[in-house]
Design a protein around this motif. Structure first.
Motif, PDB file in Angstrom:
ATOM      1  N   LEU A 166      -2.139   2.820   7.564  1.00  0.00           N
ATOM      2  CA  LEU A 166      -3.093   2.649   6.530  1.00  0.00           C
ATOM      3  C   LEU A 166      -4.494   2.687   7.230  1.00  0.00           C
ATOM      4  N   ARG A 173       4.580   4.356  -4.071  1.00  0.00           N
ATOM      5  CA  ARG A 173       3.231   3.683  -3.995  1.00  0.00           C
ATOM      6  C   ARG A 173       2.871   3.592  -2.703  1.00  0.00           C
ATOM      7  N   ARG A 183      -1.014   4.495  -1.584  1.00  0.00           N
ATOM      8  CA  ARG A 183      -2.059   3.765  -0.753  1.00  0.00           C
ATOM      9  C   ARG A 183      -2.551   4.626   0.415  1.00  0.00           C
TER      10      ARG A 183
END
Length: 306
Positions: free
Chosen positions: A237, A261, A265
């Motif tokens: 991330l 999901r 993200r």
């Protein structure tokens, strides 16, 4: 647990054969840009540390190496050998569509092999795209034992030597892309985050943003270790925010291993433009290409043509 986690990532040869059977479909349009390609250049920043993930008990969750089956390879497939920085032999397979064809360097899931992409490589080649797949340490014909640290380090090394491989193979690709599938999204995002030139896009198939949810699916329990995502995770991330090339994410809406999901993200954290998430209805983790063939390869072709 080994049986469960192997099935999570294992690439099906039947799936690859099915893709080739679909070659008559107008999935990928021919043609690409023809500008000169710059050599790959990476930053010299400090590499992320993966000490906690290199614990033997976690390694058993992450990796399920196996050797090649000995199946015949296509006559056009080229077998590549590269020495890692510590001298470990790494091997891969190159499916070339021609000297100037765009090149995709792919990092696969933890139960797959380069040989599992043999028919997929034929499919890519028939659509004017070259595919290069290296086996991780301990996988296929590559030597050594896989660890997270070595897999991530080897990925950077492979990308840094890509120009030499291209020269040896008489290739001058007009564009280069990195693709990561499932656990392979970690090395793909990492190398894209530190590459400053010579790379034209990042493609992510069933990628994850957070390491801990994936570890839980693989059999990890929080009681076993004091695991901190920011300190101990793979950092997908955070790293994707440093990627400066276009990003394409492809994900199955019914993926129960790495839910969509996670892709959402990653998309939200991506600063580069263009960025895109292709959602494949009814597709899970291991049947994404089969169910969404047209959308999957169509999106990749669209990226390599821009």
């Amino acid at each position: 647990m080994r049986q469960v986690s192997t099935s999570i990532e294992r690439c099906s040869r039947d799936r690859a054969v099915a893709l080739v059977a679909c070659a008559c479909m107008s999935i990928l349009a021919s043609g690409c840009r023809t500008r000169e390609q710059a050599p790959v250049e990476s930053s010299t920043g400090t590499a992320h540390e993966y000490t906690r993930l290199d614990r033997p008990d976690l390694q058993r969750l992450f990796f399920h190496p196996r050797k090649e089956s000995g199946r015949p390879i296509e006559p056009e497939t080229r077998q590549i050998t590269l020495k890692a920085q510590d001298g470990t032999r790494l091997t891969g397979r190159l499916h070339t569509a021609g000297p100037k064809a765009p090149l995709i360097l792919a990092f696969y899931g933890n139960g797959e092999l380069a040989e599992d992409y043999e028919a997929v490589g034929v499919y890519y080649r028939s659509k004017g795209i070259s595919l290069l797949v290296f086996d991780y340490r301990g996988y296929g014909r590559s030597a050594g034992t896989p660890t997270v640290t070595d897999i991530m380090s080897d990925a950077r090394w492979i990308l840094s030597r890509l120009g030499e491989i291209e020269k040896e193979q008489d290739l001058q690709p007009v564009h280069r892309f990195v693709l990561g599938r499932s656990i392979g999204s970690a090395p793909a995002i990492d190398v894209a985050s530190v590459t400053r030139s010579g790379l034209d896009g990042l493609i992510l198939d069933s990628a994850f943003a957070d390491t801990l949810p994936l570890l839980r699916v693989l059999g990890f329990t929080d009681e076993q270790h004091d695991f901190d995502e920011k300190r101990d995770g793979l950092g997908n991330l955070e790293k994707i925010a440093e990627v400066s090339v276009p990003v394409l994410l492809i994900h199955g809406e019914e993926d129960r291993i790495i839910p969509i999901r996670q892709a959402e993200r990653l998309l939200a954290a991506t600063r580069s433009r263009p960025r895109r998430l292709v959602r494949i209805p009814r597709a899970g983790h291991n049947n994404l290409m089969n169910i969404g063939t047209a959308a999957y390869f169509g999106a990749i072709q669209e990226m390599v043509r821009k």
